[in-house]
Design a protein around this motif. Structure first.
Motif, PDB file in Angstrom:
ATOM      1  N   THR A   1      55.554 -27.347 -33.012  1.00 48.87           N
ATOM      2  CA  THR A   1      55.685 -26.172 -33.864  1.00 48.87           C
ATOM      3  C   THR A   1      56.148 -26.535 -35.266  1.00 48.87           C
ATOM      4  O   THR A   1      56.744 -27.597 -35.496  1.00 48.87           O
ATOM      5  N   SER A   2      55.866 -25.651 -36.209  1.00 48.83           N
ATOM      6  CA  SER A   2      56.352 -25.797 -37.575  1.00 48.83           C
ATOM      7  C   SER A   2      57.562 -24.894 -37.781  1.00 48.83           C
ATOM      8  O   SER A   2      57.662 -23.823 -37.191  1.00 48.83           O
ATOM      9  N   ARG A   3      58.472 -25.339 -38.640  1.00 51.39           N
ATOM     10  CA  ARG A   3      59.674 -24.569 -38.947  1.00 51.39           C
ATOM     11  C   ARG A   3      59.824 -24.478 -40.461  1.00 51.39           C
ATOM     12  O   ARG A   3      59.333 -25.333 -41.201  1.00 51.39           O
ATOM     13  N   THR A   4      60.503 -23.447 -40.900  1.00 57.66           N
ATOM     14  CA  THR A   4      60.755 -23.282 -42.326  1.00 57.66           C
ATOM     15  C   THR A   4      62.178 -22.766 -42.508  1.00 57.66           C
ATOM     16  O   THR A   4      62.957 -22.719 -41.557  1.00 57.66           O
ATOM     17  N   SER A   5      62.535 -22.399 -43.709  1.00 54.68           N
ATOM     18  CA  SER A   5      63.886 -21.886 -43.987  1.00 54.68           C
ATOM     19  C   SER A   5      63.787 -20.794 -45.037  1.00 54.68           C
ATOM     20  O   SER A   5      62.835 -20.743 -45.831  1.00 54.68           O
TER      21      SER A   5
ATOM     22  N   GLU B   1      63.601 -15.975 -37.387  1.00 53.70           N
ATOM     23  CA  GLU B   1      63.566 -16.432 -36.003  1.00 53.70           C
ATOM     24  C   GLU B   1      62.406 -15.806 -35.238  1.00 53.70           C
ATOM     25  O   GLU B   1      61.879 -16.413 -34.299  1.00 53.70           O
TER      26      GLU B   1
ATOM     27  N   GLY C   1      63.629 -27.086 -43.926  1.00 60.08           N
ATOM     28  CA  GLY C   1      63.621 -26.483 -42.599  1.00 60.08           C
ATOM     29  C   GLY C   1      63.087 -27.411 -41.516  1.00 60.08           C
ATOM     30  O   GLY C   1      63.285 -27.145 -40.326  1.00 60.08           O
ATOM     31  N   GLN C   2      62.416 -28.496 -41.917  1.00 56.04           N
ATOM     32  CA  GLN C   2      61.842 -29.434 -40.954  1.00 56.04           C
ATOM     33  C   GLN C   2      61.810 -30.832 -41.577  1.00 56.04           C
ATOM     34  O   GLN C   2      60.748 -31.364 -41.909  1.00 56.04           O
TER      35      GLN C   2
ATOM     36  N   HIS D   1      59.396 -15.406 -36.452  1.00 57.16           N
ATOM     37  CA  HIS D   1      58.291 -16.327 -36.755  1.00 57.16           C
ATOM     38  C   HIS D   1      58.420 -17.614 -35.953  1.00 57.16           C
ATOM     39  O   HIS D   1      57.443 -18.113 -35.382  1.00 57.16           O
ATOM     40  N   HIS D   2      59.628 -18.157 -35.909  1.00 56.40           N
ATOM     41  CA  HIS D   2      59.830 -19.417 -35.186  1.00 56.40           C
ATOM     42  C   HIS D   2      59.572 -19.252 -33.690  1.00 56.40           C
ATOM     43  O   HIS D   2      58.963 -20.112 -33.050  1.00 56.40           O
TER      44      HIS D   2
ATOM     45  N   ASN E   1      55.887 -19.125 -33.123  1.00 59.10           N
ATOM     46  CA  ASN E   1      55.306 -20.465 -33.280  1.00 59.10           C
ATOM     47  C   ASN E   1      55.581 -21.340 -32.068  1.00 59.10           C
ATOM     48  O   ASN E   1      54.709 -22.076 -31.596  1.00 59.10           O
ATOM     49  N   ARG E   2      56.828 -21.285 -31.576  1.00 65.74           N
ATOM     50  CA  ARG E   2      57.180 -22.114 -30.417  1.00 65.74           C
ATOM     51  C   ARG E   2      56.331 -21.749 -29.202  1.00 65.74           C
ATOM     52  O   ARG E   2      55.941 -22.614 -28.409  1.00 65.74           O
TER      53      ARG E   2
END
Length: 335
Positions: A36-40, A22, A259-260, A24-25, A28-29
């Motif tokens: 933004t990019s998201r991952t898991s 979170e 994740g996206q 990182h997220h 990014n946001r």
């Protein structure tokens, strides 16, 4: 209150791992907003062995009220084990509520020392921003001793694209010379040898800027491991086959990560030099887009990156309808 850098192990379903991600997220946001990019955690753990990487995970914890600790910065060191073993990556983010307090420098120093201890002599990484002149990450990289090696354009394509528009763009290669083939979520076994040649050429033909990297060592087994073993990442690939020889001479791929799931990443595209000039790059990209819209109608955006000097590929993307949404700088530092 004092801060500490701690090394952790990531695990699916682990609250500490999710709190790390979170950070990182959130960072990014703050930069990209809706783009933004998201991952898991699942895909992070999946990617490393496929790419022949060893990753170490670090977090900066800041004591809170009643002794509770919360993550304020997160990082991974990324060490290659198959080629370019002396060149590593660092993925580092500081939560936007805790930036400009020296936390990023503290964490970066720990990551750099970890990589030195592991025998790495250079870091090659990137940072992106929605503005051409860069942002705080650009200044942080320069202040930390990194030099810019390349500037990439981030381009996005909004989906769906009308099939008639794609048909109007299709160059329709001479089918006595080239045919286009598409594979969904796994590559046919008969592709693997040729696909290894294309991957090897991709590692040297793609623009790399002001940095020397070794040619990657690809064979059919490595292609099989990356593309044809179970993964949470969904993939789609189109190739051009040279009819007289039966060999694959061009490819492009799309990835959709768990994740996206509304975003497809167009990662690699290559046409062998000896087969350029026949619009094969455009043909394989259009085939992939048609297949993507058929197989994954939930995907709303395709995103890709190309060196700003790769004007031919950028122009192909523009013809399809991609627009520039950001600029990514590649950085290098000798350790």
């Amino acid at each position: 209150m004092s801060m500490q850098v701690k090394e952790i192990e990531l695990a699916v379903g682990d609250p500490a791992s999710e709190a790390w991600l979170e950070v990182h997220h959130a960072a990014n946001r703050a930069v990209w907003g809706e783009g933004t990019s998201r991952t898991s955690i699942e895909e992070i753990l999946d990617i490393a062995p496929r790419r022949h990487e060893v990753r170490r995970t670090f977090v900066v914890l800041q004591p809170g009220a009643h002794g509770a600790e919360g993550p304020v910065a997160a990082a991974q060191t990324i060490r290659r084990t198959r080629e370019n073993v002396d060149t590593a990556g660092v993925w580092l983010s500081v939560h936007p509520d805790h930036q400009r307090q020296g936390i990023g420098s503290l964490l970066l120093a720990r990551c750099e020392q970890s990589l030195r201890d592991d025998g790495c002599t250079r870091i090659h990484e990137h940072s992106g921003a929605p503005v051409e002149q860069g942002d705080a990450a650009t200044g942080f990289a320069r202040a930390s001793g990194y030099r810019q090696t390349l500037l990439d354009l981030r381009q996005d394509l909004a989906l769906p694209v009308d099939d008639a528009a794609l048909t109007a763009l299709d160059p329709g290669p001479d089918d006595t010379a080239y045919v286009i083939e598409t594979a969904v979520d796994a590559l046919p076994e008969e592709w693997l040898e040729d696909r290894a040649v294309l991957a090897r050429r991709m590692s040297t033909d793609a623009p790399s800027g002001d940095i020397d990297l070794d040619e990657e060592d690809w064979d059919a087994e490595r292609v099989r491991q990356q593309w044809n073993t179970p993964s949470p990442i969904w993939a789609l690939e189109s190739v051009a086959r040279h009819v007289p020889t039966g060999r694959l001479v061009a490819f492009t791929d799309l990835l959709v990560r768990p994740g996206q799931p509304d975003l497809a990443i167009q990662s690699d595209t290559l046409v062998l030099r000896e087969h350029r000039g026949h619009a094969l790059g455009l043909a394989v990209k259009l085939a992939n887009l048609r297949a993507l819209q058929r197989e994954r109608p939930d995907v709303r955006t395709v995103r890709t990156w190309n060196a700003d000097t790769n004007t031919h590929m950028v122009a192909i993307n523009e013809r399809i309808g991609f627009v520039v949404t950001g600029w990514t700088r590649e950085w290098a530092k000798e350790l």
